[in-house]
Design a protein around this motif. Structure first.
Motif, PDB file in Angstrom:
ATOM      1  N   THR A 119      30.258 -14.751 -26.508  1.00 47.93           N
ATOM      2  CA  THR A 119      30.991 -14.475 -25.259  1.00 47.93           C
ATOM      3  C   THR A 119      31.633 -13.095 -25.305  1.00 47.93           C
ATOM      4  N   LEU A 120      32.208 -12.794 -26.458  1.00 48.65           N
ATOM      5  CA  LEU A 120      32.835 -11.474 -26.603  1.00 48.65           C
ATOM      6  C   LEU A 120      31.799 -10.362 -26.422  1.00 48.65           C
ATOM      7  N   GLY A 121      30.575 -10.579 -26.918  1.00 47.57           N
ATOM      8  CA  GLY A 121      29.527  -9.569 -26.762  1.00 47.57           C
ATOM      9  C   GLY A 121      29.195  -9.317 -25.288  1.00 47.57           C
ATOM     10  N   ARG A 122      29.075 -10.389 -24.498  1.00 49.86           N
ATOM     11  CA  ARG A 122      28.779 -10.239 -23.082  1.00 49.86           C
ATOM     12  C   ARG A 122      29.947  -9.590 -22.344  1.00 49.86           C
ATOM     13  N   MET A 123      31.164 -10.016 -22.704  1.00 51.91           N
ATOM     14  CA  MET A 123      32.330  -9.464 -22.031  1.00 51.91           C
ATOM     15  C   MET A 123      32.548  -7.998 -22.387  1.00 51.91           C
ATOM     16  N   GLN A 128      32.992  -2.512 -20.461  1.00 50.16           N
ATOM     17  CA  GLN A 128      32.609  -1.110 -20.470  1.00 50.16           C
ATOM     18  C   GLN A 128      32.235  -0.626 -19.051  1.00 50.16           C
ATOM     19  N   SER A 129      31.713  -1.553 -18.232  1.00 50.42           N
ATOM     20  CA  SER A 129      31.319  -1.176 -16.861  1.00 50.42           C
ATOM     21  C   SER A 129      32.471  -1.291 -15.878  1.00 50.42           C
ATOM     22  N   GLY A 130      33.590  -1.830 -16.336  1.00 51.67           N
ATOM     23  CA  GLY A 130      34.763  -1.959 -15.474  1.00 51.67           C
ATOM     24  C   GLY A 130      34.825  -3.235 -14.704  1.00 51.67           C
ATOM     25  N   ALA A 131      33.869  -4.179 -14.973  1.00 48.94           N
ATOM     26  CA  ALA A 131      33.856  -5.458 -14.256  1.00 48.94           C
ATOM     27  C   ALA A 131      34.897  -6.441 -14.807  1.00 48.94           C
ATOM     28  N   VAL A 132      35.416  -6.181 -15.994  1.00 46.61           N
ATOM     29  CA  VAL A 132      36.419  -7.055 -16.623  1.00 46.61           C
ATOM     30  C   VAL A 132      37.651  -6.221 -16.930  1.00 46.61           C
ATOM     31  N   GLU A 134      41.299  -5.086 -18.642  1.00 50.30           N
ATOM     32  CA  GLU A 134      41.762  -4.911 -20.031  1.00 50.30           C
ATOM     33  C   GLU A 134      42.397  -6.189 -20.564  1.00 50.30           C
ATOM     34  N   GLN A 135      43.177  -6.830 -19.724  1.00 45.97           N
ATOM     35  CA  GLN A 135      43.868  -8.043 -20.148  1.00 45.97           C
ATOM     36  C   GLN A 135      42.891  -9.178 -20.441  1.00 45.97           C
ATOM     37  N   ASP A 136      41.934  -9.365 -19.557  1.00 44.03           N
ATOM     38  CA  ASP A 136      40.950 -10.428 -19.771  1.00 44.03           C
ATOM     39  C   ASP A 136      40.101 -10.163 -21.019  1.00 44.03           C
ATOM     40  N   TYR A 137      39.696  -8.911 -21.182  1.00 39.27           N
ATOM     41  CA  TYR A 137      38.873  -8.564 -22.349  1.00 39.27           C
ATOM     42  C   TYR A 137      39.633  -8.812 -23.652  1.00 39.27           C
ATOM     43  N   GLN A 138      40.920  -8.472 -23.672  1.00 40.14           N
ATOM     44  CA  GLN A 138      41.727  -8.690 -24.883  1.00 40.14           C
ATOM     45  C   GLN A 138      41.825 -10.177 -25.210  1.00 40.14           C
TER      46      GLN A 138
END
Length: 356
Positions: A119-123, A128-132, A134-138
């Protein structure tokens, strides 16, 4: 006045006495005073050592006693007493009823970790594309880290349970004892194997508290084995008494110990008391008065009675701490005529008499 009449028996005694005197020429014994003749020695500076005898046992220098880390049922015994084993070799298997549970926990943690990592790999791509944001990615990063930690802990617990179940030898050596059989129930308090290492053998014995204070590592020990005297060295002294015996265990290194069989008993002699380079006199020259030691000395024809402070002594010599000097003549022969101020003659080596 009546006259005294000698009886016939009295007359006979008188006649015999007169005849005896005539035959012996009127010799009358004369009492003469003679001085005692004594022998002397000078005190010697010497070392006195007192030895104590003990019984020691030849044992391997390295001995490992194995007890289970978890209770369970023995399902396999792979080695027995007398077998030679290598480090890491399987000794037995114990079903602790915890291995399978630990494996299930590890497998579940592994799946969770893999899913979180994927999941982390997909996210990461979306981030990187800005679709997610910073908070969600963390949040995905933290989930992946937690799942990884959980998996490592579960894996470690599984490996521990496997090691608890599969008992392996921690050293290379000989199995001295094996106290289990298949299907036996065992607990953590049971000693199931004793393994002696392949290294050197030593001598093990125990000392009283008094002896333990008298010796130190490096002291020599005489080892009597099969009528041969060997020299050993104290290598280790326990600072705490054994709970069962109340004695202090010590280890003795012996160069030829490897040639002796483990379990063999040997006689030991170790120095328990020592007085280095002290003034000594022959034990037989020391007397006691009210438990106080004294010696007689000879000085220009006169005997002196000198009380001394005695130290340790062996079968031939005694340490004298105070009372006499090295240049004094200590009387070594006894006579009932010895006392303070008595006159005497001195004879040394049975040849010359002095002091007349």
């Amino acid at each position: 006045m009546k006259k005294k009449v000698l009886l016939p028996g009295v007359i006979a005694v008188i006649l015999i006495a007169v005849i005896f005197v005539r035959i012996n020429g009127m010799k009358v014994p004369v009492k003469t005073d003679t001085l005692p003749v004594v022998e002397t020695v000078n005190p010697e500076v010497d070392t006195i050592e007192l030895y104590t005898s003990l019984i020691g046992t030849i044992v391997p220098e390295t001995v490992v006693r194995i007890s289970p880390e978890a209770s369970g049922t023995v399902t396999q015994v792979a080695a027995k007493a007398g077998d030679m084993v290598q480090q890491g070799q399987l000794l037995c298997v114990i079903d602790t009823n915890k291995v399978q549970n630990a494996k299930n926990t590890m497998d579940n943690a592994k799946v969770t970790y893999k899913e979180a990592h994927d999941t982390l790999g997909r996210m990461s791509v979306l981030y990187q594309s800005g679709a997610v944001s910073e908070q969600d990615y963390q949040g995905y990063v933290n989930s992946a880290k937690k799942s990884e930690i959980a998996y490592k802990q579960a894996k470690e617990e599984y490996e521990n349970q496997v090691s608890y179940s599969n008992i392996k030898s921690p050293i290379s050596g000989t199995i001295e004892s094996c106290s289990i059989e298949q299907f036996d129930k065992v607990s953590t308090s049971d000693q199931i194997f004793v393994i002696s290492g392949e290294g050197n053998k030593i001598i093990s014995t125990s000392l009283t508290e008094k002896l333990q204070r008298s010796v130190k590592p490096g002291d020599l020990v005489i080892v009597e084995e099969d009528r041969n005297n060997l020299q050993g060295t104290i290598s280790e002294i326990s600072g705490m008494a054994d709970d069962k015996t109340g004695l202090f265990n010590i280890k003795i290194q012996l160069a030829d110990a490897n040639e002796l069989s483990a379990g063999t008993s040997v006689k030991l002699s170790l120095c328990s008391e020592r007085a280095d380079q002290v003034i000594t006199v022959p034990v037989d020259s020391v007397y006691y008065e009210n438990s106080k030691p004294y010696v007689y000395t000879y000085d220009n024809g006169t005997v002196h009675k000198i009380f001394v402070e005695a130290g340790i002594y062996d079968s031939s010599r005694m340490e004298v701490k105070e009372g006499i000097q090295k240049n004094m003549d200590v009387i070594t022969t006894w006579s009932p005529e010895l006392y303070e101020g008595a006159k005497a003659l001195i004879m040394n080596s049975g040849e010359e008499i002095k002091g007349e």
